[in-house]
Design a protein around this motif. Structure first.
Motif, PDB file in Angstrom:
ATOM      1  N   GLU A 140      47.246 -29.880  57.494  1.00 41.53           N
ATOM      2  CA  GLU A 140      46.601 -28.964  56.386  1.00 41.53           C
ATOM      3  C   GLU A 140      47.007 -27.525  56.554  1.00 41.53           C
ATOM      4  O   GLU A 140      47.136 -26.876  57.543  1.00 41.53           O
ATOM      5  CB  GLU A 140      44.867 -28.997  56.669  1.00 41.53           C
ATOM      6  CG  GLU A 140      44.697 -30.296  56.383  1.00 41.53           C
ATOM      7  CD  GLU A 140      43.172 -30.461  55.280  1.00 41.53           C
ATOM      8  OE1 GLU A 140      42.930 -29.486  54.883  1.00 41.53           O
ATOM      9  OE2 GLU A 140      42.778 -31.603  55.442  1.00 41.53           O
ATOM     10  N   THR A 141      47.077 -26.780  55.295  1.00 40.90           N
ATOM     11  CA  THR A 141      47.486 -25.405  55.411  1.00 40.90           C
ATOM     12  C   THR A 141      46.294 -24.648  55.889  1.00 40.90           C
ATOM     13  O   THR A 141      45.146 -24.872  56.064  1.00 40.90           O
ATOM     14  CB  THR A 141      47.753 -24.637  53.908  1.00 40.90           C
ATOM     15  OG1 THR A 141      46.440 -25.027  53.067  1.00 40.90           O
ATOM     16  CG2 THR A 141      48.542 -25.615  53.087  1.00 40.90           C
ATOM     17  N   VAL A 142      46.646 -23.307  56.591  1.00 42.02           N
ATOM     18  CA  VAL A 142      45.937 -22.519  57.249  1.00 42.02           C
ATOM     19  C   VAL A 142      45.745 -21.228  56.266  1.00 42.02           C
ATOM     20  O   VAL A 142      46.731 -20.612  55.779  1.00 42.02           O
ATOM     21  CB  VAL A 142      46.607 -22.079  58.724  1.00 42.02           C
ATOM     22  CG1 VAL A 142      45.499 -21.381  59.440  1.00 42.02           C
ATOM     23  CG2 VAL A 142      46.628 -23.356  59.356  1.00 42.02           C
ATOM     24  N   SER A 143      44.666 -20.670  56.258  1.00 44.55           N
ATOM     25  CA  SER A 143      44.314 -19.568  55.641  1.00 44.55           C
ATOM     26  C   SER A 143      44.440 -18.496  56.350  1.00 44.55           C
ATOM     27  O   SER A 143      43.348 -17.778  56.895  1.00 44.55           O
ATOM     28  CB  SER A 143      42.786 -19.723  55.036  1.00 44.55           C
ATOM     29  OG  SER A 143      42.848 -20.594  54.261  1.00 44.55           O
ATOM     30  N   PHE A 144      45.435 -17.932  56.474  1.00 38.66           N
ATOM     31  CA  PHE A 144      45.729 -16.843  57.484  1.00 38.66           C
ATOM     32  C   PHE A 144      45.442 -15.443  56.894  1.00 38.66           C
ATOM     33  O   PHE A 144      44.709 -14.739  57.785  1.00 38.66           O
ATOM     34  CB  PHE A 144      47.251 -16.662  57.920  1.00 38.66           C
ATOM     35  CG  PHE A 144      48.087 -17.833  58.344  1.00 38.66           C
ATOM     36  CD1 PHE A 144      47.685 -17.952  59.974  1.00 38.66           C
ATOM     37  CD2 PHE A 144      48.863 -18.467  57.715  1.00 38.66           C
ATOM     38  CE1 PHE A 144      48.371 -19.035  60.614  1.00 38.66           C
ATOM     39  CE2 PHE A 144      49.327 -19.752  58.691  1.00 38.66           C
ATOM     40  CZ  PHE A 144      49.124 -19.799  59.918  1.00 38.66           C
ATOM     41  N   LEU A 145      45.497 -15.271  55.741  1.00 38.58           N
ATOM     42  CA  LEU A 145      45.068 -14.168  55.206  1.00 38.58           C
ATOM     43  C   LEU A 145      43.454 -13.869  54.801  1.00 38.58           C
ATOM     44  O   LEU A 145      43.074 -12.771  54.596  1.00 38.58           O
ATOM     45  CB  LEU A 145      45.840 -13.781  53.885  1.00 38.58           C
ATOM     46  CG  LEU A 145      47.225 -13.906  54.208  1.00 38.58           C
ATOM     47  CD1 LEU A 145      47.985 -13.506  52.616  1.00 38.58           C
ATOM     48  CD2 LEU A 145      47.692 -12.951  54.938  1.00 38.58           C
ATOM     49  N   SER A 146      42.925 -15.163  54.798  1.00 38.90           N
ATOM     50  CA  SER A 146      41.308 -14.916  54.137  1.00 38.90           C
ATOM     51  C   SER A 146      40.555 -15.246  55.159  1.00 38.90           C
ATOM     52  O   SER A 146      39.324 -15.559  55.023  1.00 38.90           O
ATOM     53  CB  SER A 146      41.163 -15.657  52.946  1.00 38.90           C
ATOM     54  OG  SER A 146      41.728 -17.166  53.055  1.00 38.90           O
ATOM     55  N   PHE A 188      42.396 -11.808  61.518  1.00 37.15           N
ATOM     56  CA  PHE A 188      42.445 -10.489  60.917  1.00 37.15           C
ATOM     57  C   PHE A 188      42.999  -9.597  62.111  1.00 37.15           C
ATOM     58  O   PHE A 188      44.013  -9.123  61.682  1.00 37.15           O
ATOM     59  CB  PHE A 188      41.320  -9.877  60.099  1.00 37.15           C
ATOM     60  CG  PHE A 188      41.435  -8.597  59.441  1.00 37.15           C
ATOM     61  CD1 PHE A 188      42.512  -8.628  58.503  1.00 37.15           C
ATOM     62  CD2 PHE A 188      41.304  -7.439  60.063  1.00 37.15           C
ATOM     63  CE1 PHE A 188      42.609  -7.359  57.646  1.00 37.15           C
ATOM     64  CE2 PHE A 188      41.626  -6.095  59.378  1.00 37.15           C
ATOM     65  CZ  PHE A 188      42.376  -6.223  58.190  1.00 37.15           C
ATOM     66  N   TRP A 189      42.428  -9.511  63.095  1.00 41.17           N
ATOM     67  CA  TRP A 189      42.900  -8.538  64.153  1.00 41.17           C
ATOM     68  C   TRP A 189      43.897  -8.888  64.727  1.00 41.17           C
ATOM     69  O   TRP A 189      45.052  -7.888  64.790  1.00 41.17           O
ATOM     70  CB  TRP A 189      41.534  -8.423  65.028  1.00 41.17           C
ATOM     71  CG  TRP A 189      40.447  -7.920  64.781  1.00 41.17           C
ATOM     72  CD1 TRP A 189      39.986  -7.096  63.401  1.00 41.17           C
ATOM     73  CD2 TRP A 189      39.123  -7.934  65.502  1.00 41.17           C
ATOM     74  NE1 TRP A 189      38.759  -6.854  63.548  1.00 41.17           N
ATOM     75  CE2 TRP A 189      38.248  -7.454  64.560  1.00 41.17           C
ATOM     76  CE3 TRP A 189      38.754  -8.844  66.421  1.00 41.17           C
ATOM     77  CZ2 TRP A 189      36.647  -7.247  65.067  1.00 41.17           C
ATOM     78  CZ3 TRP A 189      37.246  -8.584  66.888  1.00 41.17           C
ATOM     79  CH2 TRP A 189      36.535  -7.966  66.082  1.00 41.17           C
ATOM     80  N   GLY A 190      44.416 -10.275  64.860  1.00 37.77           N
ATOM     81  CA  GLY A 190      45.540 -10.619  65.527  1.00 37.77           C
ATOM     82  C   GLY A 190      46.683 -10.406  64.468  1.00 37.77           C
ATOM     83  O   GLY A 190      47.854  -9.838  64.949  1.00 37.77           O
ATOM     84  N   LEU A 191      46.581 -10.509  63.333  1.00 38.45           N
ATOM     85  CA  LEU A 191      47.552 -10.267  62.121  1.00 38.45           C
ATOM     86  C   LEU A 191      47.751  -8.828  62.146  1.00 38.45           C
ATOM     87  O   LEU A 191      48.989  -8.357  62.032  1.00 38.45           O
ATOM     88  CB  LEU A 191      47.127 -10.831  60.940  1.00 38.45           C
ATOM     89  CG  LEU A 191      47.851 -10.684  59.739  1.00 38.45           C
ATOM     90  CD1 LEU A 191      49.351 -11.379  59.937  1.00 38.45           C
ATOM     91  CD2 LEU A 191      47.356 -11.174  58.386  1.00 38.45           C
TER      92      LEU A 191
END
Length: 314
Positions: A163-169, A174-177
């Motif tokens: 399944e796709t991962v919502s990295f941006l939402s 967020f902090w790691g990104l």
């Protein structure tokens, strides 16, 4: 018979200052642009801090706006969003210190160990390049890589049957990104100072270590790292002084309603309330609080470093 030696009369202070100025005139001319920069953009704006103690109205001006004392500060500290911003700001900076600050040091040491000059210069140019990209470009590349619908990473994940991962939402990422973005963009540029410090190491020390049979790792550990330790300490102290600062453009571009709880920091709040909301006094109050926190952290870190027997910044 001793003869008295007449002392030469001392020149007036202004004459001596003028003579020194003429003697070193080109040095002062060289320093003039930097001095003007600090005067115009660092010292002259100090008068604007008065807005934090006023109910500022642009139509009435600075002196026509009424004084309200520390009301802006008490309201800021009493709001729940203040503690959320404090947590988010310090968390992002702590991530940066733990994961990002050591990387330029390691990368500089690795580049210094490269003996093929052409290969070394090519690698330096490659790692420097991201620094010159704007945050708009970096944010667009991040969206292109990590978005749920068009992101390359999620296409690979879905192609593998997951399944796709919502990295941006997803607020958990967020902090790691933000930290990974900063590392990719700024780590290469951060190596410049450390490479300059390494270049100042006496080559004779390495020659003596080779004659004693020291391996490359031992030379790095016992010669290179101790030689650049003062530079590391000074940069760490300065980095701690910016603990209340987070890249405004980066956070603003990566923000969205689903991650606001972990993305709201002092810089974005000052922009939203002060500029968009028209509450300029609150925006200045936030900026003044950041400056005071930065000053305290620099003084404390410098004091701690000197107590540990190292050289500080003053």
């Amino acid at each position: 018979m001793q003869t008295a030696v007449k002392s030469q009369p001392r020149q007036p202070l202004l004459s001596r200052l003028w003579a020194s100025l003429l003697q070193h005139k080109w040095m002062y001319v060289l320093a003039l642009p930097g001095v003007l920069y600090f005067i115009l953009f660092k010292f002259v704006p100090f008068w604007g801090l008065l807005i934090a103690f006023k109910e500022y109205n642009p139509y009435k001006g600075l002196w026509g706006s009424p004084w309200i004392g520390f009301t802006n500060f008490t309201e800021l500290f009493a709001s729940q969003i203040f503690y959320d911003m404090l947590r988010n700001t310090f968390a992002i900076n702590i991530f940066g210190i733990i994961f990002m600050f050591p990387v330029p040091i390691i990368l500089a040491i690795m580049l210094n160990e490269v003996r093929h000059e052409v290969f070394k210069r090519i690698n330096q140019s490659i790692v420097y390049l991201p620094h010159f990209l704007s945050w708009v470009v970096v944010a667009s590349m991040t969206f292109f890589m990590l978005s749920t619908d068009v992101g390359i990473v999620n296409k690979i994940i879905s192609g593998m049957g997951f399944e796709t991962v919502s990295f941006l939402s997803n607020s958990n990422y967020f902090w790691g990104l933000i930290t990974l973005q900063s590392m990719w963009k700024e780590v290469g540029w951060g190596t410049i100072i450390f490479l300059a410090a390494i270049a100042g190491v006496d080559p004779g020390q390495y020659e003596a270590a080779v004659m004693d049979g020291a391996s490359r790792m031992k030379q790095i550990w016992h010669i290179t790292i101790p030689a650049i330790r003062p530079t590391i300490i000074i940069l760490l102290i300065l980095r701690l002084g910016h603990m209340a600062d987070v890249g405004f453009e980066q956070v603003l571009l990566m923000n969205n309603p689903l991650v606001t709880s972990v993305s709201q920091v002092f810089d974005t709040y000052a922009y939203t309330i002060g500029i968009l909301g028209g509450k300029i006094s609150v925006g200045v109050t936030v900026g003044m609080f950041k400056g005071v926190v930065g000053l305290i952290l620099v003084l404390l870190s410098n004091y701690t470093v000197k107590k540990l027997g190292q050289e500080g910044i003053y």
